[in-house]
Design a protein around this motif. Sequence first.
Motif, short mmCIF file in Angstrom:
data_model
loop_
_atom_site.label_atom_id
_atom_site.label_comp_id
_atom_site.label_asym_id
_atom_site.label_seq_id
_atom_site.Cartn_x
_atom_site.Cartn_y
_atom_site.Cartn_z
N ILE A 17 0.83 -1.21 0.00
CA ILE A 17 0.00 0.00 0.00
C ILE A 17 0.87 1.26 0.00
CG2 ILE A 17 -1.58 1.35 1.45
CD1 ILE A 17 -2.96 -1.29 2.16
N ARG A 18 1.98 1.20 0.72
CA ARG A 18 2.87 2.35 0.78
C ARG A 18 3.42 2.72 -0.59
NH1 ARG A 18 8.06 1.17 3.88
NH2 ARG A 18 6.53 0.32 5.35
N TYR A 19 3.71 1.71 -1.42
CA TYR A 19 4.30 1.97 -2.73
C TYR A 19 3.25 2.12 -3.83
CZ TYR A 19 9.12 1.26 -1.25
OH TYR A 19 10.35 1.41 -0.66
N ALA A 20 2.07 1.51 -3.66
CA ALA A 20 1.06 1.52 -4.73
C ALA A 20 0.13 2.72 -4.64
CB ALA A 20 0.25 0.23 -4.68
N PHE A 21 0.02 3.33 -3.47
CA PHE A 21 -0.92 4.44 -3.29
C PHE A 21 -0.21 5.63 -2.66
CE2 PHE A 21 -3.27 0.46 -2.91
CZ PHE A 21 -4.24 0.62 -3.90
N GLU A 22 -0.75 6.76 -2.88
CA GLU A 22 -0.17 7.97 -2.30
C GLU A 22 -0.70 8.22 -0.89
OE1 GLU A 22 -1.02 11.08 -5.02
OE2 GLU A 22 0.31 10.30 -6.59
N THR A 23 -1.58 7.34 -0.44
CA THR A 23 -2.18 7.49 0.89
C THR A 23 -2.20 6.13 1.57
OG1 THR A 23 -4.20 8.02 2.10
CG2 THR A 23 -4.46 7.20 -0.15
N ASN A 24 -2.30 6.14 2.89
CA ASN A 24 -2.40 4.88 3.63
C ASN A 24 -3.82 4.33 3.65
OD1 ASN A 24 0.31 4.81 4.29
ND2 ASN A 24 0.02 6.05 6.14
N LYS A 25 -4.76 5.07 3.05
CA LYS A 25 -6.16 4.64 2.99
C LYS A 25 -6.61 4.59 1.54
CE LYS A 25 -7.34 6.56 7.53
NZ LYS A 25 -8.25 7.47 8.29
N PRO A 26 -6.27 3.48 0.84
CA PRO A 26 -6.61 3.37 -0.58
C PRO A 26 -8.11 3.19 -0.79
CG PRO A 26 -5.71 1.32 0.22
CD PRO A 26 -5.55 2.30 1.34
N GLU A 27 -8.53 3.42 -2.02
CA GLU A 27 -9.94 3.22 -2.36
C GLU A 27 -10.32 1.75 -2.18
OE1 GLU A 27 -11.08 4.82 -6.16
OE2 GLU A 27 -9.45 6.29 -6.10
N THR A 28 -11.51 1.52 -1.65
CA THR A 28 -11.96 0.14 -1.39
C THR A 28 -12.07 -0.68 -2.66
OG1 THR A 28 -14.26 0.93 -1.44
CG2 THR A 28 -13.19 0.77 0.71
N THR A 29 -12.31 -0.04 -3.81
CA THR A 29 -12.44 -0.78 -5.08
C THR A 29 -11.13 -1.46 -5.47
OG1 THR A 29 -12.00 1.29 -6.27
CG2 THR A 29 -14.31 0.65 -5.97
N TYR A 30 -10.01 -0.95 -4.96
CA TYR A 30 -8.71 -1.52 -5.30
C TYR A 30 -8.28 -2.63 -4.33
CZ TYR A 30 -7.56 2.09 -8.77
OH TYR A 30 -7.54 2.89 -9.88
N LEU A 31 -8.90 -2.68 -3.17
CA LEU A 31 -8.37 -3.54 -2.11
C LEU A 31 -8.42 -5.03 -2.45
CD1 LEU A 31 -9.60 -1.80 1.16
CD2 LEU A 31 -7.28 -1.89 0.19
N GLN A 32 -9.52 -5.47 -3.06
CA GLN A 32 -9.63 -6.90 -3.40
C GLN A 32 -8.55 -7.31 -4.39
OE1 GLN A 32 -13.49 -8.10 -4.78
NE2 GLN A 32 -13.00 -10.27 -4.80
N LEU A 33 -8.31 -6.48 -5.39
CA LEU A 33 -7.26 -6.77 -6.37
C LEU A 33 -5.88 -6.65 -5.73
CD1 LEU A 33 -6.93 -7.61 -9.27
CD2 LEU A 33 -6.93 -5.20 -9.94
N ALA A 34 -5.74 -5.72 -4.80
CA ALA A 34 -4.47 -5.57 -4.09
C ALA A 34 -4.11 -6.85 -3.33
CB ALA A 34 -4.54 -4.38 -3.13
N GLU A 35 -5.14 -7.49 -2.72
CA GLU A 35 -4.92 -8.75 -2.01
C GLU A 35 -4.41 -9.84 -2.96
OE1 GLU A 35 -4.96 -9.40 1.08
OE2 GLU A 35 -5.95 -7.67 1.99
N LYS A 36 -4.95 -9.90 -4.18
CA LYS A 36 -4.49 -10.89 -5.16
C LYS A 36 -3.03 -10.65 -5.54
CE LYS A 36 -9.03 -11.76 -7.29
NZ LYS A 36 -9.80 -11.71 -8.56
N ILE A 37 -2.67 -9.38 -5.71
CA ILE A 37 -1.30 -9.05 -6.08
C ILE A 37 -0.34 -9.38 -4.94
CG2 ILE A 37 0.25 -7.14 -6.63
CD1 ILE A 37 -2.15 -5.86 -8.13
#
Length: 553
Positions: A17-37
């Motif tokens: 999350i630190r490297y993929a987003f500019e904030t520590n609170k990313p959009e919820t729409t990205y979170l499921q895909l983030a878990e897969k990655i």
Amino acid sequence: MYKVNKMGPDDAKELFIRYAFETNKPETTYLQLAEKIIRFAYGLPLALKIIGSDLRGRSLLEWESALEKYKKIPNKKILNRLKISYEGLDQIERDIFLDIACFLKGRKKDFVLDILKACDLYPNFGIAKLIDKCLITVDWNDILSMHDLVEQMGKEIALQESQVPGELTRIWRYEDACNVLIGNTGSEKIRGIMLQSLELVPVQLQLHPQAFRRMENIKFLIFKNVYVGNRLEYLPNGIRFLDWPFYSFSLPSNFCPRQLVCLNMPHSYNNMEQLFKQEFPFEILKEINFSSCKSIQKLPELWTPNLEKLDLLYCENLVEIHESVGLLNKLKTWNLSNCRKLQTLPRRLKLNSLEHFDLRHCLRLKKFPDIHPEMKCLKSLLMFQCGIEELPSSIGYLTQLQKLNLMDCRNLRRVPGSIYKLQKLESFGLASNIFKPISNSFDDSFGYGFVNLKSLQLISHNIIELDFVECQYFPALEILHVTAENIVTIPKSFSRLTRLRRLSVLHCKHLREIQGLPQSLRLLEAIDCSSWDQQSSGKMLSQICLSHSISQL
């Protein structure tokens, strides 16, 4: 050197999350895909940083596309960093790493050591070096593995050797293996081939009959999820690992693989007498798996002095086993389960290293072999639904036996008193009465009694009395399961089984009376015991219930 360390799931998520987003609170729409990655990166910090940076500021659709690409085409930035550790290896260590990445990942460490030792790769030192560099790992079950991205790196290095599949050293891609084996384009450079279809059902292929003619240096030949629909005319004799299930034809008559370490050909047509007819020893052959091979009728002399595992499970037409097999001094595991036509074992077993012996469902086997006094390593002997009529008194030599299953052996009438010498037994299933021993001494060398036995199962119509279950012979018994329709009485001697906590009496249709139960009992189950007169046992049962509150009757 770049060390391939793995992060825990929470730390991995925080890093990504630190490297993929500019904030520590990313959009919820990205979170499921983030878990897969994150799962794809498998906790590898380098991968999490590089992938996160690449995806920063990109759309959800681009994320999905990138993930599919990463699964098929490794990220070059990641591979280049991981390759630093690989480039620090010498040539032998590189060969070990690439063999594991392409062919041996997920195997037992000892198995891999045996295979690579036969390839003159000095694996005891080399594998330790790879572990130090964190390129491979060994888990609690002794399974040798590596990070998925490290595996990808190894396979990519193997592919970079040549643009021509037949000139590669290691062929692991399905399409490359098909091109080489169907088109007969192999060369002496090939060290190993894995032909593995990723389809849901096995694929049938016609290989060139002379496909292996030029592959004199091949060491690994692995087929997975494919049926080869024709007979091959030649196989190289230098193969160390032959993994070929479901091959329906005989092996070439001139195939003489004296350097073979593992022969794994379940569900195949096997003319074993042809393979072993040359009467030369397979000095380094450790494992044979011919399970479910219906063509085998007789197991010949094997000429395998160092064989450790012999799997003949479901060889339904196997009738006879050569006497010499009973002398394989290094054999540790022998599986003959469901060999329903088996009639003849070696007359005497001197298998000094044997630890596990499985004869379940060998319905036509009447006689169990004599046991040599030096056969001290056997831990598990399984003979459920075996046709044996008697056990030899030499069964008492199996002093390290921990598990013995004789349940539903309907032809077995009596068990010799020497069985009381098996003082290491922890689990015992029985289908017959036992002669009482002539001694009740518990001397470690000459004693009698199941001093470690905690669980006893008595299941058979042959059992007509329970008087042999006495405290002096079963001092540690905690669980007793009885299914024997001819039992009439639970004897008074049961009251002296001072550690018995559970007694299950099932389908004992002629049971009339329980004469004794110990104060230690916590659970009594009596199911389908239609003749039991509970009134005659009432006083005794009420005393036990008042004292210890038996939970079920």
